[in-house]
Design a protein around this motif. Sequence first.
Motif, mmCIF file in Angstrom:
data_model
loop_
_atom_site.group_PDB
_atom_site.id
_atom_site.type_symbol
_atom_site.label_atom_id
_atom_site.label_comp_id
_atom_site.label_asym_id
_atom_site.label_seq_id
_atom_site.Cartn_x
_atom_site.Cartn_y
_atom_site.Cartn_z
ATOM 1 N N VAL A 109 0.876 -1.183 0.000
ATOM 2 C CA VAL A 109 0.000 0.000 0.000
ATOM 3 C C VAL A 109 0.907 1.225 0.000
ATOM 4 C CG1 VAL A 109 -1.792 1.256 1.239
ATOM 5 C CG2 VAL A 109 -1.778 -1.240 1.284
ATOM 6 N N ILE A 174 -5.849 -0.873 -0.428
ATOM 7 C CA ILE A 174 -5.704 -1.925 0.600
ATOM 8 C C ILE A 174 -6.370 -3.217 0.108
ATOM 9 C CG2 ILE A 174 -6.313 -2.616 2.950
ATOM 10 C CD1 ILE A 174 -6.151 0.411 3.702
ATOM 11 N N ALA A 187 2.728 -1.244 4.194
ATOM 12 C CA ALA A 187 2.107 0.027 3.837
ATOM 13 C C ALA A 187 3.094 1.156 4.117
ATOM 14 C CB ALA A 187 0.823 0.219 4.625
#
Lengths: 269, 406
Positions: A109, A174, A187
């Motif tokens: 992400v 996501i 992320a």
Amino acid sequence: MHRKCKGVGQAAGEDIKMDTTIVSVKSLVKTYKMGDVEVHALRGVNVDIMKDDFVAIMGKSGSGKSTFMNILGCLDIPTRGKYYLDGVDVSSLSRDELANLRNRKIGFVFQSFNLLSRTSALENVELPLMYNKKISSHEMHERSMKALEAVGLADRAHHFPNQLSGGEQQRVAIARSLVNDPVVILADEPTGNLDTRTSLEVMAIFQKLNQKGITVVIVTHEPDIAAFTKQNITFRDGRIIKAIAVDKPRNAMNELASMPAVTDEEDEL
Amino acid sequence: MKVKNLLKAALRSLAKNKMRTFLTMLGIIIGVASVIAMLAIGEGSKQSIQAQISTLGTNVLMIFPQASSSGGVRMEAGSSQKMTIEDVTAISDRCPSVAYVTPQVRTSGQLVNGNMNWRTSVYGVYPNYFEIRNLKLMSGNLFTLSDDRSATKVCVIGQTVVNNLFGANTDPTGSYIRINKIPFKIVGITEKKGQNAFGQDQDDMVFAPFSTVQKRIMAITFIQSMLASATTEALIPAASREITDVLKAKHNLGPSEDPDFTIRTQTDIATAATATSGILTILLATIASISLLVGGIGIMNIMLVSVTERTREIGIRMSVGARGRDVLLQFLIEALLISLLGGFIGVTLGVLVSQLIANILSWPVTITIPSILMSFLFSSAIGIFFGWYPARKAAGLNPIDALRYE
């Protein structure tokens, strides 16, 4: 300098089983050459991340945390040192093998979402599965819808990124990162481009996914955000200077509920 | 990535920049269309030349005596008097590949009908000359071999002769004309044939039985040339060999000695003429291919821009697991789609333009299937060739650099 970062749930684990270690990094060194100058981004990092862990990597810009994330994500290769992902020695893999690893075991992400424009949310989520020949179009569609449901965007499946708010775009990202059932979701500053409320929404999703048993590693420089995780690792000048377990992680869901309600129009902004 | 998804992704990115895609395609469209049109014009002119040449008759062999010489002074080709009617008989008896053979003498004659007169060539031939030359009669009948044996004064005349002696739209079959003051009965009129490939009026001729012309008009004993036809076009070389052998034996020449005659075939002439138009076709096609090449460079240019522009997209795809070859294939398919689509439109346009040329300029135009297939193949090859480098460049990108690209 070797630190073991154990999940809270495994605090008692002196005898850690190898099969629960998702990420294992040993004396990782990354050096960039910028012209004649050598930039030491990482100067020997040792980390183990267990299954079900939720780790926040913190540090100032230039501390090496992004470089570390890129190596964890198999987007970059270390100059020296070993990196085991789910038991596989990544340091010796070819470009294609790294691509396959990214495809099967990692969900990424980004701060700037990195969705394909003029491509619907659903198709963006389908993207990783498209590069997996074993998955039929039917299964692809089904799994993508499920991933979108998991982030609460099933009703936006056919919207294009420019029709979605920043928070929604990040949730699509996501969904894309979890559609391939990765062993770890990485992320990189996922809330960096989002306001407080949507940041909370995103963190709530990460917490929910983590509760379901997905290992999550995020990079952030906001202590507020790091407080939602179970484990904080702080980088400085290419080294880990601090690794602590979070005493009582904040619960994003509860905090969202206690926030004053906003109208949909404002949310779209 | 599956082919279906690849095609979908390629089509989407082409549709994203419709104007750009169209302009890129235009290079290929113009290239392919001009190749098709040029080949059609070239092929058309080649066929019309071949058609004209075949009006001379197909499978034809012309046998001329060599030049004579007296006291070291050489005379013109065909002036030798060594060829006789026995040579004709020998050829027709002993050459299996020869279907017909006729002696031929030719002279100029002053033709008179009443107060009109006309000067033209008078040919003395056997009736089978008409088979060899593929000549047909419009009215009346041919003279016969018995006419030849008795040297009857009959003749068959061409349309131009009719027009000049009797006026247009008349049928003088059965009338009499005088050729060099000798009266001849007109027994037939040849069908109009027009000019041949060399501009000679094929209707401005008079044909009479061989013996009649040889004995009554020319008063000679030899024959000037022979005309033969092979049974099939493929047997022309065989017929030519057989005639050479027979005539050499007849003229008491050893196998190693040079013949005292020359054989020319229709194919020699046809080959020379079609070679000329072949060169023209190649020239036209080459010029057209250059525009196709320029179109290909256009594709490469646009694909390079596209790769640079979509570096980030490439990075995203790589970050979710696209391998180098997936990215390569994606860009290659885009280039291929442009060139194939351009090729398809180009073929359609080329066929239309060819028809337009045929209708407006009334040029002979022939579109051949191989030229269409070739243009298609060529344009897709151009797509792959010029798409390869940009696609390689995209596939070789480092994921982290591609993601950071602004």
